[in-house]
Design a protein around this motif. Structure first.
Motif, short mmCIF file in Angstrom:
data_model
loop_
_atom_site.label_atom_id
_atom_site.label_comp_id
_atom_site.label_asym_id
_atom_site.label_seq_id
_atom_site.Cartn_x
_atom_site.Cartn_y
_atom_site.Cartn_z
N ARG A 52 -33.38 88.65 -5.84
CA ARG A 52 -34.81 88.75 -6.13
C ARG A 52 -35.57 87.56 -5.57
N LEU A 53 -34.98 86.37 -5.68
CA LEU A 53 -35.66 85.18 -5.17
C LEU A 53 -35.87 85.27 -3.66
N ARG A 54 -34.98 85.99 -2.97
CA ARG A 54 -35.08 86.07 -1.52
C ARG A 54 -35.73 87.36 -1.05
N ALA A 55 -36.10 88.24 -2.00
CA ALA A 55 -36.62 89.56 -1.62
C ALA A 55 -38.04 89.51 -1.11
N MET A 56 -38.81 88.52 -1.51
CA MET A 56 -40.21 88.48 -1.10
C MET A 56 -40.75 87.07 -1.26
N ASN A 57 -41.92 86.83 -0.69
CA ASN A 57 -42.69 85.61 -0.93
C ASN A 57 -43.84 85.94 -1.87
N ALA A 58 -44.36 84.93 -2.56
CA ALA A 58 -45.40 85.20 -3.56
C ALA A 58 -46.27 83.97 -3.79
N ASP A 59 -47.48 84.24 -4.23
CA ASP A 59 -48.40 83.19 -4.67
C ASP A 59 -49.30 83.81 -5.74
N VAL A 60 -48.97 83.57 -7.00
CA VAL A 60 -49.67 84.19 -8.12
C VAL A 60 -50.11 83.12 -9.11
N LYS A 61 -51.35 83.19 -9.54
CA LYS A 61 -51.87 82.27 -10.55
C LYS A 61 -52.01 83.00 -11.88
N TYR A 62 -51.56 82.33 -12.95
CA TYR A 62 -51.67 82.90 -14.29
C TYR A 62 -52.33 81.90 -15.21
N THR A 63 -53.29 82.39 -16.01
CA THR A 63 -54.00 81.54 -16.97
C THR A 63 -54.04 82.22 -18.32
N ALA A 64 -53.72 81.46 -19.37
CA ALA A 64 -53.84 81.94 -20.74
C ALA A 64 -54.92 81.13 -21.44
N ASP A 65 -55.99 81.81 -21.87
CA ASP A 65 -57.08 81.10 -22.53
C ASP A 65 -56.67 80.53 -23.89
N ARG A 66 -55.78 81.25 -24.56
CA ARG A 66 -55.29 80.77 -25.86
C ARG A 66 -53.87 81.25 -26.06
N ILE A 67 -53.03 80.38 -26.60
CA ILE A 67 -51.64 80.71 -26.87
C ILE A 67 -51.42 80.67 -28.37
N LYS A 68 -50.97 81.79 -28.91
CA LYS A 68 -50.77 81.87 -30.36
C LYS A 68 -49.52 81.11 -30.78
N ASN A 69 -49.66 80.37 -31.87
CA ASN A 69 -48.56 79.57 -32.39
C ASN A 69 -47.75 80.42 -33.35
N VAL A 70 -46.76 81.13 -32.81
CA VAL A 70 -45.96 82.00 -33.66
C VAL A 70 -44.59 81.42 -33.96
N ARG A 71 -44.22 80.33 -33.29
CA ARG A 71 -42.92 79.71 -33.55
C ARG A 71 -43.10 78.25 -33.94
N GLU A 72 -44.24 77.93 -34.53
CA GLU A 72 -44.54 76.58 -34.97
C GLU A 72 -44.52 75.59 -33.82
N ILE A 73 -44.82 76.06 -32.62
CA ILE A 73 -45.03 75.18 -31.47
C ILE A 73 -46.49 75.35 -31.07
N PRO A 74 -47.32 74.36 -31.32
CA PRO A 74 -48.77 74.53 -31.18
C PRO A 74 -49.25 74.50 -29.73
N LEU A 75 -48.90 75.52 -28.95
CA LEU A 75 -49.46 75.66 -27.61
C LEU A 75 -50.90 76.15 -27.73
N ASP A 76 -51.81 75.51 -27.02
CA ASP A 76 -53.22 75.87 -27.12
C ASP A 76 -53.65 76.81 -26.00
N LYS A 77 -53.34 76.45 -24.77
CA LYS A 77 -53.70 77.24 -23.61
C LYS A 77 -52.78 76.83 -22.48
N GLY A 78 -52.86 77.52 -21.36
CA GLY A 78 -51.97 77.16 -20.26
C GLY A 78 -52.33 77.86 -18.97
N SER A 79 -51.86 77.31 -17.88
CA SER A 79 -52.02 77.93 -16.56
C SER A 79 -50.87 77.48 -15.68
N VAL A 80 -50.53 78.33 -14.71
CA VAL A 80 -49.45 78.01 -13.79
C VAL A 80 -49.68 78.72 -12.47
#
Length: 696
Positions: A401-429
């Motif tokens: 899979r790593l060699r099957a294609m090239n990619a450039d994708v941006k992902y953004t989360a405006d808010r991340i729910k704290n369901v495992r007692e890890i207080p993630l607020d937001k994120g992007s990658v």
């Protein structure tokens, strides 16, 4: 006898045609004397007569007399039996001809599963004449009544619909434009692709724009497939410049379901496709086998949007749906033209649920996430534990899979729910994949009021993969990281730190089991209730004061937890927690290969107290099942002293529990400086390599 009568009839027709032609060109002699005209006029008149005779011969020629010669010719050229069983008719034009065959049986090559390529009650098709000179068969239109088609292709390029004896010759494959089928069935087999399908086709003009319905059963990519749908009565296989024809499908392949409706211009290449789709299944990663798109592992999903295809470019617009408990939307593009293919996009979640991150690192989805999508059965494996109680993800990388294609994708989360007692607020990658090298750069997560930012690089062009992680921790609040502190109103200072690890591996577990580098977490001043150091130091006098006076804030002067990591063994370089009540100094290590813990934490109270049974704390066990306790030696020594003194005088027993308070303030400046410097050698070299994961 029949052939002789046919030939006699042909002679009569030709004779009559010639007679008619001569009558048509007869000119009264008293008006025009041919003997007196120049030779050119005589030749021209003769040519006209000849052309008219040829036209009449073609119009009235009994084409069916050629049926048997045609059967023999095609059989000889293709190496398999061809037979027009009832009647042959031909209508010639300047650029092509229309051929009508009543009853056709055309055998498959001997290596094929089905005995016939086509058996049909009637075949009516147009053929271009000029390409035939070059040996190319071009059929702009093909109409079949109640056909039975047996299509098969092999890994070596052979295909049953190639008309030459060499069925792997691309030049022997005819070009078909418009295809019309009035009932019948189609079988298609491609064992090397895991495809074995049977389709039943039914025509009913009462269905309006899509009179042709179909039902498909079989396997696709070695998964069971069933589908139903409808389309226009005329399908375009390779026709250019024709209006699109309508198409709908409702398909199930394994655990993946697709509903789509729209139109397409070319069925062979799907050019001009315009459709609205609804796609759902257990795991986006399953689409790699079905569609060849290397998407990440995921929780069950449901996606909808507008699908377009033009040339080699697929476009998904107005994408919306859910991945487990998280919503997702945006746009995606997949270009099959480059080698390897190229995926790009911009995706966003208003709310991303922490439970849905597990499959990305090799964990099965939780029960909540697995059952979040209506109509999709939960995966059979939900949060399965590794043998021996190990918790680090052991799912291996898929190098194909790593060699099957090239990619450039941006992902953004405006808010991340704290369901495992890890207080993630937001994120992007930003996810980039090029020539087997996967990078997450920049990676930016809001955690506990602060930020975790940096890059991760996985070089899948090597096996095992070269993996590097370089992450910075900035401004996290300990009170938010430990919810129990936050709920009691405690306030702890800011936490900073870093993770720089590099090594080789095919999973998170075996990468960490051999990685080298530097891990450090640092904190400055803050306050928290004195309940934690009271129980940690087991200072009885403070327990009594706590019970009488209630909780009081204790100042955190500094804290530093830093490890040198050498081939999977993280040895404590600096393990210090300094408060106004006590200094905690730790020693020990974590073996990331075995996930074993081995720590000793020594508390040093800063004030005199009685009723103290202070003794070092021992932390052992594993990451999945840690264990804690106290060192027995010092505790037993104090217990025996208390018993001995108690035998003399019970009040003297308290003397054995008096804490003289040897603890002193730690030099926070030096503590933090030591934590910031990885020890020279493997740890420093590994940390330096990890930093190379970041973009310059």
């Amino acid at each position: 006898m029949t052939q002789e009568l046919s030939h006699s009839a042909s002679v009569v027709v030709v004779s009559r045609s010639c007679f008619v032609a001569s009558r048509l060109v007869r000119i009264p002699m008293n008006k025009f004397n041919m003997s007196r005209q120049p030779l050119i006029f005589k030749l021209l008149a003769g040519l006209i007569v000849l052309l008219m005779v040829l036209v009449l011969v073609v119009v009235f020629f009994p084409w069916d007399v050629l049926r048997q010669p045609v059967n023999r010719y095609v059989s000889d050229k293709t190496g398999r039996k061809f037979e027009i069983t009832r009647r042959l008719d031909v209508h010639l034009g300047f650029r092509g001809a229309t051929i009508v065959l009543d009853g056709v049986e055309f055998a498959n090559p001997s290596w094929a599963r089905d005995p016939y390529l086509v058996r049909t009650d009637r075949a009516d098709f147009d053929v271009r004449l000029w390409p035939l000179i070059g040996g190319k068969v071009v059929i702009p239109r093909l109409s079949l009544v109640s056909p039975s088609l047996g299509l098969q292709m092999e890994a070596d390029g052979r295909r049953t619909w190639a008309l030459g004896k060499d069925t792997a010759d691309e030049g022997s494959v005819p070009t078909v434009g418009l295809l019309q089928i009035d009932g019948g069935s189609i079988d298609f087999l491609a064992s090397h692709l895991g495809v074995d399908l049977h389709a039943d086709v039914d025509f009913d003009s009462a269905r309006g724009d899509m009179p042709l319905s179909y039902k498909i059963k079989g396997t696709y990519q070695k998964q069971p497939l069933s589908a139903t749908g409808a389309m226009g009565n005329v399908m375009q296989l390779t026709a250019a410049g024709q209006p699109p024809f309508p198409l709908s499908i409702n398909a199930v392949a394994g655990q993946t379901r697709l509903k789509a409706s729209g139109s397409v211009a070319s069925l062979q290449t799907l050019d001009g496709l315009t459709a609205q789709f609804d796609l759902r299944g257990q795991n986006l990663g399953d689409l790699y086998r079905l569609l060849g798109i290397a998407l990440p592992q995921s929780s069950p999903y449901a996606l909808a949007g507008d699908l377009r295809k033009q040339g080699t470019l697929w476009t998904v617009a107005a994408l919306k749906g859910r991945l487990g408990l998280s919503d997702i939307g945006g746009e995606m593009k997949f270009d099959q033209g480059p080698k390897p293919a190229y995926l790009s996009g911009d995706l966003r979640s208003r709310v991303m649920d922490m439970d849905d991150l597990g499959p990305l690192i090799g964990l099965a989805p939780t029960a909540r996430s697995a059952s979040a999508i209506e109509g999709v059965a939960p995966p059979s494996t939900v949060q399965a534990k590794r043998p021996g109680g190990k918790v680090l993800p052991a799912a291996t990388l898929d190098f194909d899979r790593l060699r099957a294609m090239n990619a450039d994708v941006k992902y953004t989360a405006d808010r991340i729910k704290n369901v495992r007692e890890i207080p993630l607020d937001k994120g992007s990658v930003q996810v980039k994949l090029k020539d087997g090298v996967l990078t997450l750069d920049p990676l930016d997560l809001g955690v506990g009021g602060g930020k975790l930012a940096g890059a991760i690089r996985i070089d899948g062009s090597k096996n095992p993969a070269d993996i590097r992680a370089s992450l910075d921790i900035r401004g996290m609040q300990l009170a938010r990281l430990v919810p129990k502190l936050e709920t009691t109103g405690n306030s702890v200072g800011r936490i900073d730190g870093r993770i720089n690890l590099s090594g080789s591996g095919n999973s998170v577990a075996n990468w960490l089991g051999g990685a080298s580098g530097d891990v450090a977490v640092l904190s400055g001043r803050g306050q928290f209730g004195n309940l934690l150091p009271v129980f940690a130091t087991l200072v009885g006098g403070d327990i009594i004061k706590f019970l009488v006076r209630g909780d009081r804030n204790v100042e955190l002067r500094c804290a530093a937890i830093a490890f040198d990591v050498n081939k999977g063994v993280a040895s404590g370089r600096t393990l210090v927690l300094d408060t106004t009540n006590a200094v905690f100094v730790g020693t020990g290590k974590v073996n990331l290969a075995t996930e074993g813990l081995d720590f000793v934490i020594t508390p040093q109270p800063k004030a005199k107290s009685i009723l103290s049974i202070r003794t070092p704390l021992v932390v052992g066990g594993t990451l999945g099942s840690p264990s804690g306790g106290v060192e027995a030696g010092p505790l037993v020594g104090r217990g025996l002293a208390a018993l001995a003194l108690g035998a003399i005088n019970p009040l003297l027993a308290l003397a054995a529990t008096i804490e003289t308070g040897p603890g002193e303030d730690a030099n926070c400046k030096d503590v933090l400086a030591d934590a910031n410097r990885p020890t020279a050698g493997a740890a420093a070299n590994g940390a330096a390599r990890a930093k190379g994961a970041r973009q310059p």
